[in-house]
Design an enzyme around this catalytic site. Sequence first.
Site, PDB file in Angstrom:
ATOM      1  N   ASP A 496       0.844  -1.201   0.000  1.00  0.00           N
ATOM      2  CA  ASP A 496       0.000   0.000   0.000  1.00  0.00           C
ATOM      3  C   ASP A 496       0.880   1.253   0.000  1.00  0.00           C
ATOM      4  OD1 ASP A 496      -2.129   1.745   0.186  1.00  0.00           O
ATOM      5  OD2 ASP A 496      -3.150   0.595   1.750  1.00  0.00           O
ATOM      6  N   HIS A 498      -0.542   4.515   0.429  1.00  0.00           N
ATOM      7  CA  HIS A 498      -1.260   5.700   0.907  1.00  0.00           C
ATOM      8  C   HIS A 498      -0.736   6.119   2.263  1.00  0.00           C
ATOM      9  CE1 HIS A 498      -3.826   3.812  -2.076  1.00  0.00           C
ATOM     10  NE2 HIS A 498      -4.090   5.053  -2.424  1.00  0.00           N
ATOM     11  N   SER A 549      -4.713  -4.440   2.334  1.00  0.00           N
ATOM     12  CA  SER A 549      -3.920  -4.027   3.491  1.00  0.00           C
ATOM     13  C   SER A 549      -4.501  -4.569   4.790  1.00  0.00           C
ATOM     14  CB  SER A 549      -3.842  -2.499   3.566  1.00  0.00           C
ATOM     15  OG  SER A 549      -3.231  -2.014   2.392  1.00  0.00           O
TER      16      SER A 549
END
Length: 965
Positions: A496, A498, A549
């Site tokens: 991930d 972000h 995630s």
Amino acid sequence: QPYPYAVSVYPNAGLPNEMGEYDETPSMMADKIRVMLQRRWVNIVGGCCGTTPQHIKALAELCKQYAPRVVPEVEPEMTLAGLEPLCVTPRLNFVNVGERCNVAGSRKFLRLIKEGNIDEAIDIARNQVDAGAQIIDINMDDAMLDARACMTSFLSRIGVEPDVARVPVMIDSSDWNVVIGGLKCVQGRPIVNSISLKEGEESFIKKARDIKEMGAAVVVMAFDEKGQADTFERRIEVCDRAYRLLTGKVGFKGCDIVFDPNVLAVATGIEEHADYALDFIRAVEWIKSNLPGAKVSGGVSNLSFSFRGNNSVREAMHALFLYHAIAKGMDMAIVNAAAIMPVDDISDELREAIDDVLLNRSHDATERLVAIAEKIKSGNVTVAAESPSEEPSLTPDKRVERMLVKGVVDGMERNLSDAMAMLGSAVKVIEGPLMAGMNSVGEMFGAGKMFLPQVVKSARTMKQAVAWLTPFIERERRGKVSSKAGKMVIATVKGDVHDIGKNIVGVIMNCNGYDIIDMGVMVPAEDIVDKAIAENADFVGLSGLITPSLEEMCNVARLMESKRMKIPLLIGGATTSELHTAVKIAPCYSGPVLYTRDAAMMPAAVRRLGDEAEVARLRDSQAELCRKHSSGAGLLYLSEARSKRPRLSYPCYPVAHPGVHELNIDIAESREFINWRAFLSAWKIDASLASVMDIKGCDHCRAQWLASVPSEKVNKAAEAMQLLKEAGRVLDRLQRDIVGGIKAKVAFVEAASDGGDDILFNHDGETLRIATLRQQRPSERDGHCIALSDYIAPVESDGKLRDSMGMFAVTVGRDIERIIESYKNEGDDYRAILYQTVADRLVEAATEVMHRKVRVELWGYAPDESLSERHVLQQYYKGIRPAIGYPSLPDQSLIFLTDRVLRYSDMGITLTESGAMSPAASTTGLIISHPDSRYFVVGDVDNGQRRLYAERRAMSLDELKRFLP
Ligand code: THG
């Protein structure tokens, strides 16, 4: 409101055709203009590009047949304009004219102009407008400059800066040649500053006629052949005479004349100067009651020249002077807009002394003010100061602390070095004022007195201060500074990318005294656990946005368990939920596992984990959630849900332009579609604020309005405005620097549903399959249980896929990442987050533009659509575009399938092993045209991983603007 001026229309002869020519004939054009004339909308008609003398002739003939528009008669008022009009009416109360673009009044501006550093000179103009200047004064009178050339080139340059050119200009010069030069290249309606009777009536009248001819308003200084008017009687004598000449001989309207009855320095120690301020104020009153329509202005900073170097006293004097003069009707003043101090912030002692000077109320007024000013300088008396970095009454350590709280960077180094000298070491500066500042930021944030953007700015100041101090600390040979609250390792999990939420958490926790070890994005479980052990961390925090995630977080929890760790594990990020944390993650680890919805609640939540009773309560509530969840409360069996699928008809719109399309989407066009509500919510400024901001009336009612709403909300509103302004600038920059706009790709494929929950589509001779999830809770509207596949026609008995489907991807591209990266490297988290949040919204907005193009043109199933931006944002259009990884298509791994069609890498998007896109500011999904698909409301399709998705209500900028003061 009636528009009291002529309306003129002079259009092109149509829009240019593909050859750049104009096709409308004189009679075609006349037909269009006729409609306006019939309705009596216009006073003046002409022709622009593509018109010829024949066109004009046709228009002239036409105009003879109709009467012009009736121009409403209203009380004449001074109307100025930059890009926007400014009507100087008594309703405004008072107009600020920014003084800082003056080579004689600002050393910095002079230096910039001399160096030819126009960009920074423009920043001075912009800062004034931002600070509230409604007009900007520009003065280039310096012996060493070619003032006319400087004036014209500066005016031309600010003319193309919309945030500056918004306001009208005051062309300030005592050289007539410079005034004329300026008038010739300024847009809008300016004010000339100034003319006077110094050289007699003839020259005065001639200049006034020129100004009137060129359409400007005028400032008249109270000078005549005898010199400067410096008493009450002389001031009114000169103004009266000038007024009669201007209105009588030149034909000026009273409302277009501004008198400046000379603001002169007081408290100079010279007896004759003692009445200067008082006489000015009396002259204001006289002019306002004797010269109809005339306005009064003055250069306020002149007043305090004898206190040069003591800004706090100067500003207090200006504030009180304005207070008295405005009460008598002063309409405008040349001021330092950024430094206007509220009168109430002035201490009683100082206020008394200044009023005594201004109103000449006592013989020793000047001496007393000088004495107080001295005390203020040496730090014995405080005045509310505008910039903590310069506040002389504060000790350096207090200044550092205040700067940190205010997030000020300018002047930090000087103050840090002073504080270091005072406290004896760099470490003490960190442990003392910087920590104290960060603590109070944390407290204020917790108490709702401070907002996220401010906090992030403070954190930036902290970071830069620490960076500056670090070499000294190393020299002091002391160890690392360590705070008492605890140490936390945070990371975005493997797969991930972000990290906005995580970055915000880092900042907030830092403000609360925690040491943060931020491992960045895509961090494997082993690395996180090793780091936590090596650093002897007190907490581990995991963040993630995409659904895979969630599983990765469980892996981290299992690994922590296998290493026999006991420290709390904190879970956050958009996909995470209290339910998932309780049901899936907590059972993997015997230490406390806490779901944290919001960065703001982290510090308190983490503190609570120190309390065993709290931890026990947490475990109980998680066990309860597990119990509820396992009972499958209220969900139908899948087979039953399938029997409740809707029976629809399928129009199967043919695709107008089949195949794959690469598009470049214009940033300027996309801007219109930005959902500002979502932007503000990324900054935790919730839009409920909008309701308190719903004020009527003009900008200038703002002061009164601000006084009437609770202060937390005002701050928040102000913060929101500031943030939007900065976002606007980011967009300006992206618009300039991201060449080629935003990249998008659209592909159309033959598609059908398999009659169940899957979508089939053809690609490269193969039939591929997308599994969608069916609702297991019947819709309240019609009792149906829907799946996305229901909106695509079922496969034919011969295996033919009769319907179509689109796939899209949109990305702002790599440039944005480079910009964000460079801010991060500079330690400017604020800018990094700002750019990321803007980019996220921008790519969503560009996706709207792409989608519209698909509906209207590429697929073309809604060719006549004409929806406002707002309606587009609220999804009034036909069809939907579910995004991969979001509630309606929660399976992130679908992206590897769409990759085969869209080939993300060709457009600069890379996929992580979990299917996250990088750059993060990218979107991808499917396009579905079925008319009923808009009723696809996502509910319990995701087995509890995602929460119910309430209908989103988006807000366009126009809509948002209504709510801002
Ligand atoms: N009437 C009219 N026009 C005017 C004036 C006026 N134009 C110029 C001036 N007076 C108004 N503008 C200023 C600008 C700056 C200052 C005073 C008046 C000033 N500057 C600081 C100083 O000199 O101490 C400089 C600080 C710096 O270098 O940054 O005070 O009366 N019609």
